[in-house]
Design an enzyme around this catalytic site. Sequence first.
Site, PDB file in Angstrom:
ATOM      1  N   CYS A  49      40.554  28.123  36.674  1.00 28.11           N
ATOM      2  CA  CYS A  49      40.633  29.117  37.573  1.00 28.11           C
ATOM      3  C   CYS A  49      41.939  28.984  38.511  1.00 28.11           C
ATOM      4  CB  CYS A  49      39.545  28.667  38.800  1.00 28.11           C
ATOM      5  SG  CYS A  49      39.750  27.211  39.409  1.00 28.11           S
ATOM      6  N   GLU A 107      34.191  28.715  45.949  1.00 27.35           N
ATOM      7  CA  GLU A 107      35.366  28.495  45.151  1.00 27.35           C
ATOM      8  C   GLU A 107      35.504  29.638  43.989  1.00 27.35           C
ATOM      9  OE1 GLU A 107      37.660  28.024  42.298  1.00 27.35           O
ATOM     10  OE2 GLU A 107      37.072  26.139  41.780  1.00 27.35           O
TER      11      GLU A 107
END
Length: 480
Positions: free
Chosen positions: A288, A254
Amino acid sequence: MTTNPQATYPRLAMYIAGRWITAADRTHRVVNPATGETLGELPLANAGDLDAALQCAERGFRTWRATPVAERARVLQDAARLLRARVEQIATIATLEEGKTLAETRIETMACAALFDFYAEEAKRTYGRVLVRPAGTRSLVVHEPVGPVAAFAPWNFPVHNPGRKLGAPIAAGCSVILKPAEETPASAMAVVQALIDAGCPADVVQLVFGVPDEVSRHLLASPVIRKVSFTGSTAVGKHLLRLAADTVKRTTMELGGHAPVIVFDDCDLERTVETLAVGKARNAGQVCVSPTRFYVQDAIHDRFVAAFASRFGNTRIGNGLDGQTQMGPLANPRRVEAMGEIVADARRQGARIAGGGDGVDGPGNYWQPTILADVPITARVMNDEPFGPVAAIARFGSLDEAVEQANRLPFGLAAFAFTENARRANLIGDAIEAGMIGINTTGLAAADAPFGGVKQSGHGAEDGPEGLMACMVTKTIHQV
């Protein structure tokens, strides 16, 4: 809350072979980003510590994979109950070392508990299948735990990220060596402690800290590790992928994002501004999936900029322990410096500062909520993720133009769109290249929904059934 919350900060330690290790040859100073005060000295692992963790993980996998799924589920459920019971203590620790508001760290702790609960139940549903074969023969497809996992978690969600790295592997029957960020160690310790107190065997979870490159090279070189799970920057993710390739380890990555926000002229403007201001202030933009590149349709561009600058620009910043604070500090001085460089570059390229644009005098790593308008495509902020409280706004005319800009970069983690037109919502949802899309919302994470990106934002998923299956391998058995 006590009159001196900093007094509740625990003595820092690693957890290896069933023992909390507080002493080491090397340490890392952990600092409160709101005040600059030292919270503690974190012991860092050496090669011997990492070898001990690997030996434990190998033993732990052999026993844990054979443990009935009901017992694995019980451990996770009991850990979830402990997290909820300890939410105020854990939230205070997380705010002290990361900076975000107590409201956010409470939500984060409860989300970690929800994730453990989800995987406790999902582990019972790892069904295989029986293939159609002639009478007297069988072909079975079964799922088995992949093996010991090396998991690397960043600092921006100091409770939830460790929970993500532990929940699915433990449910699947894997052992885990977790290396969280050295900036936020006590939050991860609290999650591990909940698992220990819930009855998780000592060999199943190891918690180590250290020089990141040393730890990753050591763990990934070992044949004991069967899978790597990493959340962090694209650059570091590529480095770990190269290391994992040498021994062909399974990976879940990720990585970085740079989330586009497409605001159409038929949106509910007031609700859109409020939603995006709150979403952008979350953890001071150090998320993020934070909305970063704002593309606003011509007809409402000027009204949006004025309204957003007023709402986001007036976000109350301060120490996250203060109940009136709406946005805490940045995690470290490097982030403050980075914000200054990004804003300065945008101004040189012709962007207009519609609000904020500077740091805050005094102790702590604070940066003003910053709105940049008329930002050219060449500006750094339109190409590199700011990872801070900076919103860059540009105009667009047609849907095709918006899609082109949204998909322009090599990242595809999250994207957002705001429209009241259902047809437009369907079109934009299909056209955007991202692993997660929020339409009229900035909320993307849920225990039962996969969380992950495409392109250089990574591969694989955490959370949801997909997160559990990422910790398992498929085996086919043919019997005649």
